[in-house]
Design an enzyme around this catalytic site. Sequence first.
Site, PDB file in Angstrom:
ATOM      1  N   ASP A 175       0.987  -1.150  -0.014  1.00 12.45           N
ATOM      2  CA  ASP A 175      -0.040   0.225  -0.051  1.00 12.45           C
ATOM      3  C   ASP A 175       0.955   1.229  -0.030  1.00 12.45           C
ATOM      4  O   ASP A 175       1.481   1.343   1.034  1.00 12.45           O
ATOM      5  CB  ASP A 175      -0.830  -0.041   1.399  1.00 12.45           C
ATOM      6  CG  ASP A 175      -2.113   1.262   1.196  1.00 12.45           C
ATOM      7  OD1 ASP A 175      -1.520   2.337   1.069  1.00 12.45           O
ATOM      8  OD2 ASP A 175      -3.087   1.015   1.328  1.00 12.45           O
ATOM      9  N   HIS A 176       1.109   1.815  -1.243  1.00 15.35           N
ATOM     10  CA  HIS A 176       2.180   2.857  -1.356  1.00 15.35           C
ATOM     11  C   HIS A 176       2.018   3.969  -0.281  1.00 15.35           C
ATOM     12  O   HIS A 176       2.933   4.601   0.193  1.00 15.35           O
ATOM     13  CB  HIS A 176       2.429   3.323  -2.707  1.00 15.35           C
ATOM     14  CG  HIS A 176       1.152   4.155  -3.179  1.00 15.35           C
ATOM     15  ND1 HIS A 176       0.237   3.908  -3.814  1.00 15.35           N
ATOM     16  CD2 HIS A 176       1.436   5.614  -3.253  1.00 15.35           C
ATOM     17  CE1 HIS A 176      -0.399   4.846  -4.154  1.00 15.35           C
ATOM     18  NE2 HIS A 176       0.224   6.022  -4.092  1.00 15.35           N
ATOM     19  N   HIS A 238      -5.915   2.604   1.122  1.00 11.77           N
ATOM     20  CA  HIS A 238      -4.973   3.646   1.563  1.00 11.77           C
ATOM     21  C   HIS A 238      -5.518   4.491   2.906  1.00 11.77           C
ATOM     22  O   HIS A 238      -4.762   4.721   3.768  1.00 11.77           O
ATOM     23  CB  HIS A 238      -4.558   4.967   0.571  1.00 11.77           C
ATOM     24  CG  HIS A 238      -4.324   4.143  -0.985  1.00 11.77           C
ATOM     25  ND1 HIS A 238      -3.280   3.423  -0.779  1.00 11.77           N
ATOM     26  CD2 HIS A 238      -4.517   4.439  -2.209  1.00 11.77           C
ATOM     27  CE1 HIS A 238      -2.921   2.942  -2.130  1.00 11.77           C
ATOM     28  NE2 HIS A 238      -3.551   3.713  -2.670  1.00 11.77           N
TER      29      HIS A 238
END
Length: 488
Positions: A175-176, A238
């Site tokens: 999950d950047h 996110h």
Amino acid sequence: MTASPQPVEPFDLVIFGGTGDLAVRKLLPALFHRFLDGQIPAGSRIIGIAREALDDDGYRGSLRSALVEAGGAQAKVEEFLGQVGYRPLDARKDEGWDSFAALISEQPEHVRVFYLSTSPELFVDICNRLGSYGLNRGQSRVVLEKPIGRDLASANQINDAVGRVFDESQTFRIDHYLGKETVQNLLALRFGNALFEPLWNAGHIDHVQITVAETLGVGRRGAYYDRAGALRDMVQNHILQLLCMVAMEPPASLTPDAVRDEKLKVLRSLRPIDESNAAQFTVRGQYRAGAAEGQGVPGYLEELEGGKSHTETFVALKAEIENWRWAGVPFYLRTGKRLPERVSEIVVVFKAVPHSIFGASAGPLAQNRLVLRLQPDEGVKLWLTIKHPGPGGLRLRHVPLDMSFAEAFGVSQPDAYERLLLDVVRGNPTLFMRRDEVEAAWQWADPILAAWAASGEAPRPYTAGTWGPSAAVALIERDGRTWDEDSE
Ligand code: BG6
């Protein structure tokens, strides 16, 4: 004193979906930046995989402009590209897999990272072939890009199938947002300072807002996006991860499971939103034609080839965490495409002082706010009340203690993928989602999606370039609060 980056062992990084947007725009430039900082050891190999019939040179040629744009001198770009190769492969056909396996086996000592930057429908086929061609050897790791499924059932299918080839300890669900500097700074801020933690609870915090606003529309990603929508694309992953970082209990250490255990508890404590309360706690929107950055832009339906859709491009939610620390503290979450500015922010709003000693002439007493700016202009602002300088009575002002990371450290912030890619190579899963976290997040999201589907209602329209439907404003104003849009 600044700590120098930890060394990295030589590795092979294989990117499935190597010609895709994420690989070209984000992953390769991120690796290039790490290369410029001397963190890609000699002998390491980066191999793009896709169905296109390209050779190494053709692939390198397709990356060059993105790397030059990423800020590298031509000579450095060429040096980096010398470590990049390409193999045409189809996840669903055996052709080419033998020679790919032979290529990987040339370096048995290397850490192997298989990055699945493809549609999730291919994850199972790719993992099965990686297994059957004997590629899960030694230090192998698999990275799964989001979305992991489109609901709990499909996520379970993927996780089960991947789990038959790779252990959980080898599986990195990326999950950047967790790689963004400010998010990691939240850990430093909360647990590296004595100031905040005593106040970090329902006794002192009035509410929390998390906004992830984008100016872009869905553009050419319509085929993917229309099946996803804002809740699946941004909130389930996110935004919930950001919420967990704000709300979790202090982990005993930074070990991966200590952190992830605490995040999981938050996800499991989210108050369910379902058919009984979705109308009260959620707002869905879809953009119509309007303006973005001064230019006229089409609406969502015009961008879609098919024309008709109930997919939400905006969502606002009032979430609550049912535990001792957070009981009664709303977390207002919102995200959308085609909003007026690109900004991602966490705002922690503290309670008002119990009594003002200053009298009416001093002006209103604003509540303290801690604003964590994820992008752009990463930084932290703590809004405080002070006296306006000079004579003329005691007039109060609300001003920020303002720390812009760029000003404080004089460097531009690394992209989230830089940090996360090297964490995979080092085998550190702290900033990656464990299987049970993904499941808990879907467990919360599924009933919301079901409630929306059952209502049969279309999302509310909003004009591109505005802050979403007016109902999103009403969602928070009903509670006597406002969205924080003026924290400059
Ligand atoms: C992705 C979503 O995960 O994150 C995109 O699929 C979104 O729809 C993107 O645009 C936003 O990422 P960032 O880092 O630009 O905020």
